[in-house]
Motif scaffolding. Structure first.
Motif, PDB file in Angstrom:
ATOM      1  N   ALA A  96      11.106 -13.607 -16.904  1.00 52.19           N
ATOM      2  CA  ALA A  96      12.966 -13.155 -17.842  1.00 52.19           C
ATOM      3  C   ALA A  96      12.726 -11.578 -17.717  1.00 52.19           C
ATOM      4  CB  ALA A  96      12.243 -13.963 -19.254  1.00 52.19           C
ATOM      5  N   ASP A  97      11.342 -10.707 -17.604  1.00 52.51           N
ATOM      6  CA  ASP A  97      11.773 -10.091 -17.496  1.00 52.51           C
ATOM      7  C   ASP A  97      10.805  -9.137 -15.786  1.00 52.51           C
ATOM      8  OD1 ASP A  97       9.075 -10.766 -17.938  1.00 52.51           O
ATOM      9  OD2 ASP A  97       8.584  -9.099 -18.806  1.00 52.51           O
ATOM     10  N   PRO A  98      11.911  -9.901 -14.761  1.00 55.15           N
ATOM     11  CA  PRO A  98      11.065  -8.827 -13.851  1.00 55.15           C
ATOM     12  C   PRO A  98      11.284  -7.794 -13.262  1.00 55.15           C
ATOM     13  CG  PRO A  98      13.479  -9.613 -12.818  1.00 55.15           C
ATOM     14  CD  PRO A  98      12.970 -10.047 -14.665  1.00 55.15           C
ATOM     15  N   PRO A  99      10.186  -7.139 -12.395  1.00 52.59           N
ATOM     16  CA  PRO A  99      10.446  -5.250 -12.036  1.00 52.59           C
ATOM     17  C   PRO A  99      11.374  -5.409 -11.559  1.00 52.59           C
ATOM     18  CG  PRO A  99       8.270  -6.305 -11.571  1.00 52.59           C
ATOM     19  CD  PRO A  99       8.971  -7.662 -12.301  1.00 52.59           C
ATOM     20  N   PRO A 100      12.162  -4.092 -11.824  1.00 51.91           N
ATOM     21  CA  PRO A 100      13.757  -3.519 -11.890  1.00 51.91           C
ATOM     22  C   PRO A 100      13.730  -3.670 -10.199  1.00 51.91           C
ATOM     23  CG  PRO A 100      12.825  -2.601 -13.031  1.00 51.91           C
ATOM     24  CD  PRO A 100      12.124  -3.693 -13.280  1.00 51.91           C
ATOM     25  N   PHE A 101      12.249  -3.131  -9.701  1.00 53.54           N
ATOM     26  CA  PHE A 101      12.163  -2.711  -8.075  1.00 53.54           C
ATOM     27  C   PHE A 101      10.348  -2.478  -8.065  1.00 53.54           C
ATOM     28  CE2 PHE A 101      11.519   0.927 -11.354  1.00 53.54           C
ATOM     29  CZ  PHE A 101      10.155   1.633 -11.252  1.00 53.54           C
ATOM     30  N   LEU A 102      10.053  -2.709  -7.006  1.00 54.08           N
ATOM     31  CA  LEU A 102       8.707  -2.852  -6.563  1.00 54.08           C
ATOM     32  C   LEU A 102       8.483  -1.706  -5.472  1.00 54.08           C
ATOM     33  CD1 LEU A 102       8.882  -6.272  -6.111  1.00 54.08           C
ATOM     34  CD2 LEU A 102       7.445  -4.945  -7.525  1.00 54.08           C
ATOM     35  N   PHE A 103       7.410  -1.052  -5.346  1.00 53.47           N
ATOM     36  CA  PHE A 103       6.887  -0.161  -4.120  1.00 53.47           C
ATOM     37  C   PHE A 103       5.370  -1.044  -4.168  1.00 53.47           C
ATOM     38  CE2 PHE A 103       8.851   3.200  -6.956  1.00 53.47           C
ATOM     39  CZ  PHE A 103       8.801   4.111  -6.485  1.00 53.47           C
ATOM     40  N   TYR A 104       6.026  -0.823  -2.025  1.00 49.25           N
ATOM     41  CA  TYR A 104       4.635  -1.898  -1.345  1.00 49.25           C
ATOM     42  C   TYR A 104       4.511  -1.404  -0.663  1.00 49.25           C
ATOM     43  CZ  TYR A 104       8.697  -3.606   1.562  1.00 49.25           C
ATOM     44  OH  TYR A 104       9.252  -3.297   2.661  1.00 49.25           O
ATOM     45  N   LYS A 105       3.101  -1.285   0.303  1.00 49.36           N
ATOM     46  CA  LYS A 105       2.871  -1.297   1.497  1.00 49.36           C
ATOM     47  C   LYS A 105       2.323  -2.528   2.255  1.00 49.36           C
ATOM     48  CE  LYS A 105       0.147   1.872   2.887  1.00 49.36           C
ATOM     49  NZ  LYS A 105      -0.035   3.573   2.556  1.00 49.36           N
ATOM     50  N   GLY A 106       2.598  -2.837   3.876  1.00 46.98           N
ATOM     51  CA  GLY A 106       1.934  -3.907   4.611  1.00 46.98           C
ATOM     52  C   GLY A 106       3.320  -4.807   4.847  1.00 46.98           C
ATOM     53  N   ASN A 107       3.308  -6.232   4.309  1.00 45.56           N
ATOM     54  CA  ASN A 107       4.029  -7.153   5.082  1.00 45.56           C
ATOM     55  C   ASN A 107       4.147  -7.847   3.568  1.00 45.56           C
ATOM     56  OD1 ASN A 107       5.976  -9.288   6.149  1.00 45.56           O
ATOM     57  ND2 ASN A 107       3.822 -10.294   7.223  1.00 45.56           N
ATOM     58  N   ILE A 108       5.904  -7.146   4.220  1.00 46.88           N
ATOM     59  CA  ILE A 108       6.778  -7.903   2.591  1.00 46.88           C
ATOM     60  C   ILE A 108       6.474  -9.353   2.306  1.00 46.88           C
ATOM     61  CG2 ILE A 108       8.793  -7.213   2.739  1.00 46.88           C
ATOM     62  CD1 ILE A 108       7.628  -7.040  -0.272  1.00 46.88           C
ATOM     63  N   LEU A 198      -0.718  -7.457   2.588  1.00 41.59           N
ATOM     64  CA  LEU A 198       0.980  -6.762   1.396  1.00 41.59           C
ATOM     65  C   LEU A 198      -0.129  -6.161  -0.053  1.00 41.59           C
ATOM     66  CD1 LEU A 198       3.539  -5.874   0.850  1.00 41.59           C
ATOM     67  CD2 LEU A 198       3.844  -8.978  -0.204  1.00 41.59           C
ATOM     68  N   ILE A 199       0.536  -4.967  -0.570  1.00 41.67           N
ATOM     69  CA  ILE A 199      -0.139  -4.670  -1.215  1.00 41.67           C
ATOM     70  C   ILE A 199       1.362  -3.814  -2.668  1.00 41.67           C
ATOM     71  CG2 ILE A 199      -1.293  -2.467  -3.655  1.00 41.67           C
ATOM     72  CD1 ILE A 199      -3.289  -2.951  -0.973  1.00 41.67           C
ATOM     73  N   LEU A 200       1.642  -4.709  -3.372  1.00 42.68           N
ATOM     74  CA  LEU A 200       2.551  -4.177  -4.905  1.00 42.68           C
ATOM     75  C   LEU A 200       2.116  -3.238  -5.460  1.00 42.68           C
ATOM     76  CD1 LEU A 200       3.828  -8.089  -4.614  1.00 42.68           C
ATOM     77  CD2 LEU A 200       5.202  -6.002  -3.244  1.00 42.68           C
ATOM     78  N   SER A 201       3.453  -3.390  -6.375  1.00 45.26           N
ATOM     79  CA  SER A 201       3.442  -2.299  -7.479  1.00 45.26           C
ATOM     80  C   SER A 201       4.497  -1.609  -8.212  1.00 45.26           C
ATOM     81  CB  SER A 201       2.771  -0.733  -7.369  1.00 45.26           C
ATOM     82  OG  SER A 201       2.142   0.468  -8.664  1.00 45.26           O
ATOM     83  N   GLU A 202       4.682  -2.201  -9.183  1.00 44.53           N
ATOM     84  CA  GLU A 202       5.787  -2.295  -9.857  1.00 44.53           C
ATOM     85  C   GLU A 202       5.569  -0.237 -11.109  1.00 44.53           C
ATOM     86  OE1 GLU A 202       6.946  -3.548 -13.828  1.00 44.53           O
ATOM     87  OE2 GLU A 202       4.599  -3.725 -14.591  1.00 44.53           O
ATOM     88  N   HIS A 203       4.944   0.828 -10.623  1.00 47.13           N
ATOM     89  CA  HIS A 203       4.916   1.753 -10.383  1.00 47.13           C
ATOM     90  C   HIS A 203       4.979   3.350  -9.304  1.00 47.13           C
ATOM     91  CE1 HIS A 203       3.650   0.516 -14.062  1.00 47.13           C
ATOM     92  NE2 HIS A 203       3.133   0.199 -13.386  1.00 47.13           N
ATOM     93  N   SER A 204       5.831   4.458  -9.360  1.00 44.58           N
ATOM     94  CA  SER A 204       5.458   4.845  -8.866  1.00 44.58           C
ATOM     95  C   SER A 204       4.478   5.552  -8.113  1.00 44.58           C
ATOM     96  CB  SER A 204       6.765   5.950  -8.461  1.00 44.58           C
ATOM     97  OG  SER A 204       5.409   6.817 -10.089  1.00 44.58           O
ATOM     98  N   PRO A 205       4.851   5.668  -6.967  1.00 47.95           N
ATOM     99  CA  PRO A 205       3.579   5.886  -5.714  1.00 47.95           C
ATOM    100  C   PRO A 205       2.127   6.920  -6.201  1.00 47.95           C
ATOM    101  CG  PRO A 205       4.925   5.234  -4.260  1.00 47.95           C
ATOM    102  CD  PRO A 205       5.714   5.957  -6.013  1.00 47.95           C
ATOM    103  N   SER A 206       2.588   7.817  -7.515  1.00 41.26           N
ATOM    104  CA  SER A 206       1.612   9.389  -8.190  1.00 41.26           C
ATOM    105  C   SER A 206       1.503   8.660  -9.397  1.00 41.26           C
ATOM    106  CB  SER A 206       2.701  10.205  -7.997  1.00 41.26           C
ATOM    107  OG  SER A 206       3.403  10.155  -8.773  1.00 41.26           O
TER     108      SER A 206
END
Length: 295
Positions: A96-108, A198-206
């Motif tokens: 219902a509420d997917p993150p509008p974007f993801l930041f990631y490192k690794g194999n998406i 893979l590491i995922l985050s819905e927040h900007s890297p800082s």
């Protein structure tokens, strides 16, 4: 990066603009021009955002240089994934509420595999919990299931390590930005995941992790997977939040039973009492997903 992606990328860095508002903006207007066209009263009526706050958000938006940020992230091997990108995890897009974007490192591509199972539990597992995790996860990993967890101390860490130890693959969803791995003692583990998993985050890297980030993160852990396995959880814990979110997302919920005298088993046992599937062996998970097992 096209114009819409660049707008979303910059909005992702505006600290006073939460992901729910960005998702609504993107849903209403996929071009995101609405961000620049809404009048002060409309921000208040539709999004409950007051004039001074939107003024701050717009000031911050225009303070960033997309090119400089992209250059910085390229040097760090950090990538940005908008909701409308073909590589965005297809199961996560269904919640219902997917993150509008993801930041990631690794194999998406790991995030779009068919066989993903989330594993969560206490930060302080007993010897029984450690043995139970190994007993159930090893066959899953051998059958090419990707293990998803939250990089937290305890069960999360053990789940990621089990995947590494048995030649499997794993995804970590973190509560802060990619420049702020938490807990710090998992930095070495995180480095391994960033390289070939893979590491995922819905927040900007800082973004530093905040307490309220973690319940939000849990919806991604459950939403990205076919099911969630609970291994030892107290009566009130983040693991139970993840389980309830999985149910709301129409995902399977599994729990390993524990002693009635163990505080860390109360939550899992109550989940079973309320309808979660009792798991004593990986086969109890396999039988819920016969099509995936046959692949």
């Amino acid at each position: 990066m096209d114009d819409v992606t660049k707008k979303l990328f910059l909005l992702a860095h505006c600290k006073e603009l939460n992901s729910q508002i960005i998702y609504k903006l993107l849903t209403i207007d996929p071009s995101l021009q609405i961000f620049f066209q809404l009048k002060d009263g409309e921000w208040l009526n539709y999004f409950n955002v007051k004039k001074h706050k939107i003024d701050n958000i717009k000031t911050e938006y225009y303070s960033y240089s997309a090119d400089l940020l992209i250059k910085k992230y390229n040097q760090q091997n950090i990538s940005f994934l908008p909701l409308f990108d073909p590589n965005y995890p297809y199961l996560l897009k269904q919640i219902a509420d997917p993150p509008p974007f993801l930041f990631y490192k690794g194999n998406i591509t790991l995030a779009s595999r068919k066989k993903l199972i989330s594993v969560v539990g206490t930060r302080y597992p007993s010897e029984y919990g450690v043995k139970a995790l190994e007993h159930v996860l090893k066959p899953l990993i051998q059958e090419k299931w990707v293990i998803v967890s939250g990089l937290a101390k305890g069960i999360d860490t053990l789940a990621h390590e089990a995947a590494l130890n048995h030649g499997g693959e794993t995804i970590a969803v973190i509560g802060g930005g990619l420049e702020h791995i938490y807990p710090r003692q998992n930095q070495t583990l995180a480095n391994k995941l960033m390289t070939s998993h893979l590491i995922l985050s819905e927040h900007s890297p800082s973004t530093s992790p905040q307490k309220w980030h973690f319940p939000k993160r849990n919806r991604i852990i459950s939403g990205i997977s076919l099911g969630t396995l609970i291994i030892q959880a107290k009566q009130r814990s983040g693991s139970l939040i993840t389980a309830h979110q999985a149910l709301e997302q129409n995902r399977e919920v599994f729990a390993i039973p524990g002693s009635i005298f163990d505080e860390c088993s109360i939550g899992g046992n109550e989940l079973i009492q309320n309808g979660a599937k009792l798991v004593q062996h990986a086969s109890h998970i396999f039988e819920e997903f016969p099509q995936e097992v046959e692949m």
